[in-house]
Design a protein around this motif. Structure first.
Motif, mmCIF file in Angstrom:
data_model
loop_
_atom_site.group_PDB
_atom_site.id
_atom_site.type_symbol
_atom_site.label_atom_id
_atom_site.label_comp_id
_atom_site.label_asym_id
_atom_site.label_seq_id
_atom_site.Cartn_x
_atom_site.Cartn_y
_atom_site.Cartn_z
ATOM 1 N N LEU A 160 5.773 -10.789 -4.626
ATOM 2 C CA LEU A 160 4.647 -10.915 -3.972
ATOM 3 C C LEU A 160 3.741 -9.876 -4.651
ATOM 4 N N SER A 161 4.263 -9.064 -5.284
ATOM 5 C CA SER A 161 3.355 -7.752 -6.046
ATOM 6 C C SER A 161 2.471 -8.440 -7.114
ATOM 7 N N VAL A 162 3.033 -9.855 -7.694
ATOM 8 C CA VAL A 162 1.987 -10.512 -8.643
ATOM 9 C C VAL A 162 1.196 -11.225 -8.017
ATOM 10 N N ILE A 163 1.074 -11.706 -6.805
ATOM 11 C CA ILE A 163 0.248 -12.518 -6.337
ATOM 12 C C ILE A 163 -0.787 -11.428 -5.724
ATOM 13 N N GLU A 164 -0.490 -10.209 -5.263
ATOM 14 C CA GLU A 164 -1.458 -9.296 -4.783
ATOM 15 C C GLU A 164 -2.097 -8.975 -5.962
ATOM 16 N N ALA A 165 -1.973 -8.751 -7.294
ATOM 17 C CA ALA A 165 -2.380 -8.524 -8.292
ATOM 18 C C ALA A 165 -3.564 -9.517 -8.608
ATOM 19 N N PHE A 195 3.734 8.866 -11.121
ATOM 20 C CA PHE A 195 4.243 8.113 -10.033
ATOM 21 C C PHE A 195 3.785 8.192 -8.815
ATOM 22 N N PHE A 196 3.659 7.086 -7.918
ATOM 23 C CA PHE A 196 3.277 7.019 -6.766
ATOM 24 C C PHE A 196 4.245 7.096 -5.651
ATOM 25 N N GLY A 197 5.465 6.618 -6.103
ATOM 26 C CA GLY A 197 6.607 6.591 -5.218
ATOM 27 C C GLY A 197 6.456 5.348 -4.350
ATOM 28 N N GLN A 198 7.079 5.376 -3.105
ATOM 29 C CA GLN A 198 7.134 4.087 -2.066
ATOM 30 C C GLN A 198 5.880 4.406 -1.434
ATOM 31 N N LEU A 199 4.838 3.132 -1.359
ATOM 32 C CA LEU A 199 3.826 2.783 -0.865
ATOM 33 C C LEU A 199 3.867 1.907 0.088
ATOM 34 N N ASN A 200 2.925 1.994 1.088
ATOM 35 C CA ASN A 200 2.637 0.735 2.154
ATOM 36 C C ASN A 200 1.753 0.073 1.519
ATOM 37 N N ALA A 201 1.282 -1.332 1.988
ATOM 38 C CA ALA A 201 0.755 -2.423 1.579
ATOM 39 C C ALA A 201 -0.725 -1.951 1.368
ATOM 40 N N SER A 202 -1.352 -1.247 2.212
ATOM 41 C CA SER A 202 -2.937 -0.565 1.877
ATOM 42 C C SER A 202 -2.884 0.406 0.902
ATOM 43 N N GLU A 203 -1.734 1.106 0.667
ATOM 44 C CA GLU A 203 -1.937 2.190 -0.395
ATOM 45 C C GLU A 203 -1.585 1.440 -1.648
ATOM 46 N N VAL A 204 -0.867 0.385 -1.969
ATOM 47 C CA VAL A 204 -0.612 -0.449 -2.962
ATOM 48 C C VAL A 204 -2.080 -1.031 -3.321
#
Length: 167
Positions: free
Chosen positions: A83-88, A53-62
């Protein structure tokens, strides 16, 4: 987020249908926090699935976590345009996406870059996971290229800018 609307509580029912040898080959990276974090963690420990579990992350960490991954799963029950799907896609990951995600048809237009599943159906959900786990590296590499191309063709800054300029 580890909450019901994201469908994470449905993961155990899907994993119950996957043979143990495949479960032991998995490494789940879970991003977010929420009321279901402890329940999911306890279940994954109980069945012997490797996870973090990484917890809550900022955009660069994700972005860093996505680049180290071999697939992206979003079992949401309600998610209009994540947006997470588009990032993936931009990262070049094969996608395992709930049919209830608003941008699923744009992000997985065919089975060439992922699998669409019904998160309510343990069989549908587990089939998507198992198909991903059974895919050889050539298939994963091809799906990765297809995800990047779908991103470039539909979501890249260049594409969005051109479309905006036409209006």
């Amino acid at each position: 987020a580890m909450e019901e609307r994201k469908g994470i509580h449905l993961l155990p029912n899907a994993l119950k249908l996957i043979p143990i040898n495949y479960l032991q080959s998995m490494q789940l990276n879970l991003i977010g926090v929420g009321p279901l974090t402890d329940d999911i963690s306890n279940y994954l420990q109980k069945i012997g699935v490797s996870f973090h579990f990484f917890g809550q992350l900022n955009a660069s960490e994700v972005s860093f976590i996505l680049r180290k991954s071999h697939g992206f799963c979003l079992p949401s029950l309600i998610d209009p345009n994540p947006l997470s799907v588009i990032e993936a896609l931009a990262t070049g990951l094969p996608l395992l996406i709930s049919e209830r995600v608003g941008n699923v048809r744009e992000c997985v237009p065919s089975i060439n870059n992922g699998w669409i599943f019904d998160p309510i159906s343990p069989v549908s959900f587990s089939d998507a996971i198992l198909n991903w786990l059974k895919a050889d590296m050539d298939k994963i590499d091809n799906m990765s290229i297809n995800s990047i191309n779908i991103y470039k063709d539909n979501f890249s800054l260049e594409k969005v800018s051109k479309d905006f300029a036409k209006k």
